[in-house]
Structures are given as structure tokens and as C-alpha cells.
Design a protein around this motif. Structure first.
Motif, PDB file in Angstrom:
ATOM      1  N   ILE A  51      11.716  -1.691  -9.529  1.00 10.55           N
ATOM      2  CA  ILE A  51      10.803  -0.579  -8.827  1.00 10.55           C
ATOM      3  C   ILE A  51      11.002   0.688  -9.306  1.00 10.55           C
ATOM      4  O   ILE A  51      12.200   0.866  -9.869  1.00 10.55           O
ATOM      5  CB  ILE A  51      11.344  -0.619  -7.301  1.00 10.55           C
ATOM      6  CG1 ILE A  51      11.317  -2.080  -6.590  1.00 10.55           C
ATOM      7  CG2 ILE A  51      10.768   0.382  -6.404  1.00 10.55           C
ATOM      8  CD1 ILE A  51      11.742  -2.058  -5.345  1.00 10.55           C
ATOM      9  N   TYR A  88       6.474  -1.861   0.972  1.00 14.49           N
ATOM     10  CA  TYR A  88       6.609  -2.527  -0.148  1.00 14.49           C
ATOM     11  C   TYR A  88       6.477  -4.241  -0.175  1.00 14.49           C
ATOM     12  O   TYR A  88       7.533  -4.777   0.849  1.00 14.49           O
ATOM     13  CB  TYR A  88       8.036  -2.107  -0.966  1.00 14.49           C
ATOM     14  CG  TYR A  88       8.291  -2.741  -2.294  1.00 14.49           C
ATOM     15  CD1 TYR A  88       7.744  -2.386  -3.519  1.00 14.49           C
ATOM     16  CD2 TYR A  88       9.156  -3.984  -2.373  1.00 14.49           C
ATOM     17  CE1 TYR A  88       7.997  -2.947  -4.595  1.00 14.49           C
ATOM     18  CE2 TYR A  88       9.505  -4.498  -3.260  1.00 14.49           C
ATOM     19  CZ  TYR A  88       8.854  -4.116  -4.554  1.00 14.49           C
ATOM     20  OH  TYR A  88       9.101  -4.889  -5.892  1.00 14.49           O
ATOM     21  N   SER A 126       6.861  -7.886  -3.115  1.00 12.18           N
ATOM     22  CA  SER A 126       6.625  -8.214  -4.236  1.00 12.18           C
ATOM     23  C   SER A 126       7.031  -9.808  -4.181  1.00 12.18           C
ATOM     24  O   SER A 126       7.824 -10.110  -3.378  1.00 12.18           O
ATOM     25  CB  SER A 126       7.789  -7.705  -5.345  1.00 12.18           C
ATOM     26  OG  SER A 126       7.857  -8.519  -6.547  1.00 12.18           O
ATOM     27  N   TYR A 167      16.109  -3.722   1.057  1.00 11.30           N
ATOM     28  CA  TYR A 167      15.310  -4.408   0.581  1.00 11.30           C
ATOM     29  C   TYR A 167      15.805  -5.924   1.040  1.00 11.30           C
ATOM     30  O   TYR A 167      16.726  -6.357   1.124  1.00 11.30           O
ATOM     31  CB  TYR A 167      15.201  -4.495  -0.897  1.00 11.30           C
ATOM     32  CG  TYR A 167      14.303  -3.194  -1.266  1.00 11.30           C
ATOM     33  CD1 TYR A 167      13.064  -3.146  -1.561  1.00 11.30           C
ATOM     34  CD2 TYR A 167      15.221  -2.041  -1.639  1.00 11.30           C
ATOM     35  CE1 TYR A 167      12.205  -1.785  -1.928  1.00 11.30           C
ATOM     36  CE2 TYR A 167      14.391  -0.923  -2.028  1.00 11.30           C
ATOM     37  CZ  TYR A 167      13.004  -0.547  -2.246  1.00 11.30           C
ATOM     38  OH  TYR A 167      12.402   0.165  -2.673  1.00 11.30           O
TER      39      TYR A 167
END
Length: 362
Positions: free
Chosen positions: A233, A224, A226, A243
Motif C-alpha cells: 500500500i 481499501y 485487496s 487492516y
């Protein structure tokens, strides 16, 4: 009134922090050099006791507090990792953090909190690890001493992040740090814990010099990424995830933090048992769940629960009626499932020449 409210809130927060001790915490009980053992008390898990080592002298130092109107000066390289350093308890006299000689601290955050005062009292450098945050809270201050010159330096990693007057190739001055709340930083938060199927909202919470107009990079499990400041999400399954967000200002300074989040499982209805009766009255319905508490409703959404548990007796009804059941655990709620309560009011009439019979159908 606003000032009084702010002061009270700050005091409450400060006292709460002081009451949340952990093994390896240190607090100042006097003034002096950082490496003077008599300056410190340490927390052993049950009580504050006289320190036998100064903070960072050996491994295991947790949070360090400069409080109680004390002044602590640093003038050497402290060898071991420290979780955090905070100057200021917001309760009265200034709590001073002095940089008196070229020195380094292996900590990711120094906070000049309400009532705290940081001052370079010599033309020297204080070095922090790459990505560290020198934070200045409302009510805290970084001194702009005279002479305010480029020899008073805050170095983060290999970069001269700030000098008192902003010269000598530094990106920022001490005045910039006072105005912007310290050095570049992110403090990620989220709406975790969430349930399976819910949206996860991540918030970077940027602060400090250079945060306006900075760029962001989030990374996480399964590749992932971004570049949104506050990404959203979807489709996360049960589990714990990390994260990581990195903020980068126009000068190339960065700050990185990792956030752990939890996704809780959502229970499901595994089976239902409809009910039947002849004529008006109550009907017994049933349901089972993977786990959690079963709640029964008259509506497909909203409304108040009519009862709980795997067996539910309806109110008296005269016609077939749909009821709904859901299950919940730790705030995670399943979809509602319809369970039908059937009422049979039909009958058959048989007539001979003298007698009429009315027979209810089963």
C-alpha cells in the motif's frame, strides 16, 4: 547440532513467554480437571497466587498456560472469554491437554506448543468459536488414539472441522492437523511503523490445513480491499490504521485477524539561510525544521554527516560550494535541501600613472 540449536531456541522462547505475565493470566500448578481451582495459579500484576476461580469462570481471563509436566482435562462448557490457551513449555515432561467430555472454550487460539500433548480420551466434541485456531507447533502433538474414530471431534463455529479419522463430514483428520500445524489460520504482520511516503507491506502468513491454495481478502480504511496474499500500500498519511485479513480454504473454512499499523510523520525543512564571504575560509549556513534533528552533508545523497543543528560552519573553502541539509525524527528522514556557501574572489584594479590599487568587491 541443529536439534540442539532448535531446543535451545524453543526453551528461550518458552521462558520469555512465561516471564511476560499479565494480570488475569493462569498457569497450571497441578493436574486435574479444568474447573478444579487447585490446579491453577493466577497472576495479580506482581506475583503468581493461588486462584480463586478457574480460567474462564468469570470475565477477565487472559492467557492460560498448561505447563510443568501437568495434565489438565476439560469436560464442560467454560462460560467466559479466554484470550488464549497454550499447552507445553518445552522444558521436560509432557504438558497434557485432555478432552474428556463434551466441552467448549470461548477462545480464539489453542496452541499445542513444544512439549505439549493434546488428546481426546473419550468419544466427545470440543467446540471453539467461529474463526478460532487450534495450532500445533513443532514439538507439539495431537494424539491419534485407538480407536481413532469420527466421534472425536473438533468443532469450530458450527462446522465439524476435524475428526480423528476425518470421517462424519469433517474436512480434515487429526493427522492432517499434525502434518499441517493445526487448523487454518493467518498471522498478519507488516513493516510498520513506516514513515509518510514509504510503502506499507502487509503479510498474511497463512498456516494450517487448507492454507495451500486458499484465497485472501484484506480490508482497511477508506474502503481499501485487496485479494493479494501480501499486498503493498502506498501514499499513506500520518496516523494509525487497522487492516483485516480473512483466509478462506476450498472447503469454505475461514480465519480472520486484524493488524494495527502506524504511519509516522516525516519532518520537513521549513527554511534555509545561505552564507557568503570574501576570499577563502569558512561560511556559516542555517536551516530550520518542523521538528527533528538537522544534519548537514556535502552530497545530495549518501555520505557522512558534517555536523548537526540549525547553524552549521562549513570547512574552509576557496570556491562557492553547495551543501545539503536534512532533518530526521524517529527514523523518518526528509529530502535533502541545497544550501549555497558563496565565496567571492573577484577584485577590481584601478591604475593611475604612478600607483596601482586592487580593490576587492563586496
Amino acid at each position: 547440532m541443529k536439534l540442539l540449536t532448535y531446543t535451545i531456541i524453543t526453551l528461550i522462547i518458552g521462558l520469555a513467554n512465561l516471564n511476560a505475565q499479565k494480570i488475569g493470566d493462569y498457569k497450571s500448578v497441578g493436574s486435574g480437571n479444568w474447573t478444579s481451582i487447585g490446579v491453577w495459579n493466577t497472576y495479580n500484576g506482581t506475583a503468581w497466587i493461588s486462584a480463586t476461580y478457574y480460567p474462564g469462570q468469570i470475565t477477565g481471563t487472559n492467557d492460560v498456560l498448561i505447563i510443568g509436566g501437568n495434565s489438565v482435562s476439560i469436560s464442560s462448557n467454560i462460560p467466559n472469554t479466554i484470550n488464549s490457551v497454550t499447552a507445553g513449555d518445552g522444558t521436560g515432561a509432557l504438558d497434557n491437554f485432555f478432552v474428556s467430555g463434551t466441552s467448549s472454550l470461548n477462545t480464539q487460539v489453542i496452541t499445542i506448543a513444544n512439549g505439549g500433548y493434546a488428546e481426546w480420551i473419550s468419544n466427545v466434541s470440543l467446540s471453539l468459536p467461529a474463526g478460532a485456531n487450534f495450532k500445533i507447533d513443532p514439538g507439539g502433538e495431537l494424539a491419534m488414539d485407538k480407536p481413532c474414530n469420527a466421534a472425536k471431534r473438533l468443532i469450530i463455529g458450527t462446522t465439524t472441522y476435524s475428526t480423528c479419522n476425518g470421517a462424519a463430514g469433517a474436512q480434515y483428520s487429526f493427522n492432517d492437523l499434525n502434518d499441517e500445524g493445526g487448523t487454518l489460520s493467518v498471522t498478519p504482520t507488516s513493516n510498520s511503523p513506516i514513515c509518510e511516503g514509504d510503502l506499507l507491506n502487509l503479510y498474511s502468513n497463512p498456516s494450517g490445513t487448507g492454507s495451500s491454495g486458499a484465497s485472501f481478502l484484506w480490508t482497511g480504511p477508506n474502503g481499501y480491499t485487496s485479494t493479494n496474499q501480501n499486498p503493498v500500500i502506498s501514499d499513506l498519511t500520518q496516523g494509525n490504521y487497522d487492516y483485516t485479513v480473512t483466509i478462506r480454504d476450498s472447503a469454505g473454512n475461514t480465519n480472520t485477524k486484524t493488524l494495527s499499523i502506524s504511519v509516522l510523520p516525516t519532518p520537513v525543512i521549513t527554511s534555509t539561510t545561505p552564507g557568503f564571504r570574501n576570499g577563502p575560509g569558512t561560511v556559516v549556513l542555517g536551516a530550520s525544521t518542523s521538528y527533528g534533528t538537522l544534519n548537514w552533508y556535502l552530497n545530495s545523497s549518501g555520505g557522512s554527516s558534517l555536523g548537526t543543528g540549525p547553524s552549521f560552519t562549513t570547512p574552509a573553502i576557496s570556491t562557492s560550494t553547495s551543501f545539503y541539509v536534512e532533518t530526521s525524527e524517529n527514523g523518518c528522514i526528509s529530502d535533502r535541501v541545497v544550501v549555497l556557501a558563496t565565496v567571492n574572489n573577484n577584485s577590481t584594479v584601478i591604475t593611475n600613472r604612478k600607483i596601482t590599487y586592487r580593490i576587492k568587491k563586496n
